[in-house]
Design a protein around this motif. Structure first.
Motif, short mmCIF file in Angstrom:
data_model
loop_
_atom_site.label_atom_id
_atom_site.label_comp_id
_atom_site.label_asym_id
_atom_site.label_seq_id
_atom_site.Cartn_x
_atom_site.Cartn_y
_atom_site.Cartn_z
N UNK A 157 0.85 -1.19 0.00
CA UNK A 157 0.00 0.00 0.00
C UNK A 157 0.89 1.24 0.00
N UNK A 158 0.83 2.02 -1.06
CA UNK A 158 1.72 3.17 -1.22
C UNK A 158 1.43 4.28 -0.22
N UNK A 159 0.25 4.24 0.40
CA UNK A 159 -0.11 5.30 1.34
C UNK A 159 0.55 5.13 2.71
N UNK A 160 1.17 3.98 2.94
CA UNK A 160 1.83 3.74 4.23
C UNK A 160 2.86 4.82 4.52
N UNK A 161 3.72 5.08 3.56
CA UNK A 161 4.74 6.11 3.75
C UNK A 161 4.13 7.50 3.75
N UNK A 162 3.19 7.72 2.85
CA UNK A 162 2.58 9.05 2.72
C UNK A 162 1.80 9.44 3.97
N UNK A 163 1.20 8.45 4.65
CA UNK A 163 0.43 8.72 5.86
C UNK A 163 1.28 8.62 7.13
N UNK A 164 2.58 8.41 6.97
CA UNK A 164 3.50 8.27 8.11
C UNK A 164 3.12 7.07 8.98
N UNK A 165 2.90 5.95 8.32
CA UNK A 165 2.60 4.70 8.99
C UNK A 165 3.81 3.76 8.89
N UNK A 166 3.79 2.70 9.67
CA UNK A 166 4.86 1.70 9.60
C UNK A 166 4.24 0.31 9.58
N UNK A 167 5.00 -0.66 9.05
CA UNK A 167 4.60 -2.06 9.08
C UNK A 167 5.43 -2.75 10.15
N UNK A 168 4.77 -3.37 11.12
CA UNK A 168 5.47 -4.07 12.19
C UNK A 168 6.14 -5.33 11.65
N UNK B 222 4.18 -12.88 -19.58
CA UNK B 222 5.33 -13.30 -18.79
C UNK B 222 6.43 -12.24 -18.79
N UNK B 223 6.51 -11.46 -19.85
CA UNK B 223 7.43 -10.32 -19.84
C UNK B 223 6.97 -9.28 -18.83
N UNK B 224 5.65 -9.11 -18.72
CA UNK B 224 5.11 -8.19 -17.72
C UNK B 224 5.41 -8.70 -16.32
N UNK B 225 5.21 -9.99 -16.08
CA UNK B 225 5.52 -10.58 -14.78
C UNK B 225 6.96 -10.30 -14.38
N UNK B 226 7.86 -10.47 -15.33
CA UNK B 226 9.28 -10.31 -15.04
C UNK B 226 9.66 -8.86 -14.73
N UNK B 227 8.82 -7.93 -15.12
CA UNK B 227 9.15 -6.51 -14.96
C UNK B 227 8.62 -5.89 -13.67
N UNK B 228 7.75 -6.61 -12.94
CA UNK B 228 7.10 -6.03 -11.77
C UNK B 228 7.79 -6.47 -10.48
N UNK B 229 8.26 -5.51 -9.70
CA UNK B 229 8.83 -5.75 -8.39
C UNK B 229 7.95 -5.06 -7.34
N UNK B 230 8.24 -5.31 -6.08
CA UNK B 230 7.50 -4.62 -5.02
C UNK B 230 7.63 -3.10 -5.15
N UNK B 231 8.87 -2.66 -5.43
CA UNK B 231 9.12 -1.22 -5.53
C UNK B 231 8.34 -0.61 -6.68
N UNK B 232 8.31 -1.33 -7.81
CA UNK B 232 7.56 -0.84 -8.97
C UNK B 232 6.07 -0.73 -8.64
N UNK B 233 5.51 -1.76 -8.00
CA UNK B 233 4.08 -1.75 -7.71
C UNK B 233 3.72 -0.69 -6.69
N UNK B 234 4.56 -0.50 -5.68
CA UNK B 234 4.30 0.56 -4.69
C UNK B 234 4.27 1.92 -5.39
N UNK B 235 5.20 2.10 -6.33
CA UNK B 235 5.23 3.36 -7.08
C UNK B 235 4.00 3.56 -7.93
#
Length: 309
Positions: free
Chosen positions: A224-235, A267-280
């Motif tokens: 969820x990209x709003x975690x950082x924007x809302x000043x939240x943390x994941x335990x 499958x090319x799309x699968x290979x291109x998606x990381x956590x960082x990309x999706x959060x962005x």
């Protein structure tokens, strides 16, 4: 007479050739205009995955129909009943909810397990991404710092202290009933959340519920990209209660056998998606309020999967 028969024979051959060519053209046109029905669950990253898939398949000449579903059981039911042809699923969602095999904590083993099990029912998992849409416990950064809460175990200890008022916890309806959901979390960490402590809200509103102090903690997606924007943390999930939820395209066997050209772009799309990309990508939609279609298209173009216009 011979000359007449020869002329008739040539004309017949010409008409026959033209008819065969017209049939080929009709077949090609029919293939190019096959409608593929795509599905998604009701949250941002699923909308993005569906839209990116739609754009790639439209580039291959297919017509696309997009359908949104409330949750995992509803989209799976639609898929098994051939209402949709393709959607993106998560490994441990399939393993625990659909197959009833319990959660798997090794990413590759979980993928191979669901792939093998679903293949028996003509359901094909294409290559998975490195994008792990796992769950986590989310709270305000200020609250966590004030009470020195870094892990889920810290939170459980805090909650067991009778000097502290009961915390309110939010999650979505699905997490309350799934095998790897709240009951599993309680078993792993040996604590109990009372019904009057629970608030069930839409997946898209979980982080907002924490931000606005409607609850002190929420079980939400770590992407969820709003975690950082809302000043939240994941335990920290120090006892590993949350298994990996790697995303992958899931297709009907009949469709992929008939139209194998679907597989490579996905499958090319699968290979291109990381956590960082999706959060962005989630950030651009959820926080910057950009259009899902435009965000999806821009990402595909940046990755070289879709031609620049």
């Amino acid at each position: 007479m011979r000359r007449f028969l020869l002329i008739v024979g040539c004309l017949t051959l010409l008409v026959s050739c033209q008819s065969k060519e017209e049939v080929k053209q009709e077949d090609a046109t029919e293939s190019a205009h096959l409608t593929i029905k795509l599905g998604s669950k009701a949250f941002t990253e699923q909308y993005l995955l569906m839209k990116m898939t739609a754009l790639l398949l439209m580039e291959e000449g297919f017509d696309i129909e997009e359908m949104r579903f409330l949750d995992s059981p509803s989209i799976r039911d639609a898929f098994e009943n051939k209402v949709i042809d393709l959607y993106w699923e998560y490994t441990n969602t399939a393993k625990t909810i659909y197959h009833k095999n319990g959660p798997g904590y090794d990413s590759l083993e979980a993928y191979e397990s669901v792939k093998k099990e679903d293949e028996k029912n003509d359901i094909i998992w294409l290559e998975k991404s490195d994008f792990n849409s796992s769950w986590g416990l989310i709270m305000k950064e200020s609250f966590a710092k004030q009470h020195q809460l870094d892990s889920v175990s810290d939170l459980v200890t805090y909650m067991s202290n009778q000097e502290h008022p009961s915390l309110k916890m939010a999650t979505n309806d699905e997490y309350l009933i799934r095998e790897d959901g709240l009951s599993h979390l309680e078993d792993v960490y040996q604590f109990t959340v009372n019904k009057d402590q629970l608030l069930a809200v839409d997946s898209e509103l979980l982080s907002l519920a924490v931000k606005e102090s409607r609850v002190q903690v929420a079980v939400g997606m770590i992407t969820d990209s709003r975690i950082e924007d809302y000043h939240l943390v994941v335990l920290e999930d120090n006892r590993k209660a949350f298994p990996p939820y790697d995303a992958a395209p899931v297709v009907q066997r009949k469709m992929i056998e008939q139209y194998p050209e679907v597989q490579e772009p996905l499958e090319k799309l699968s290979a291109s998606i990381t956590n960082e990309e999706m959060i962005g990508l989630n950030y651009r939609v959820d926080v910057l309020h950009q259009d899902v279609g435009k965000v999806a298209k821009a990402f595909l173009q940046e990755q070289g999967l879709l031609k620049m216009e």
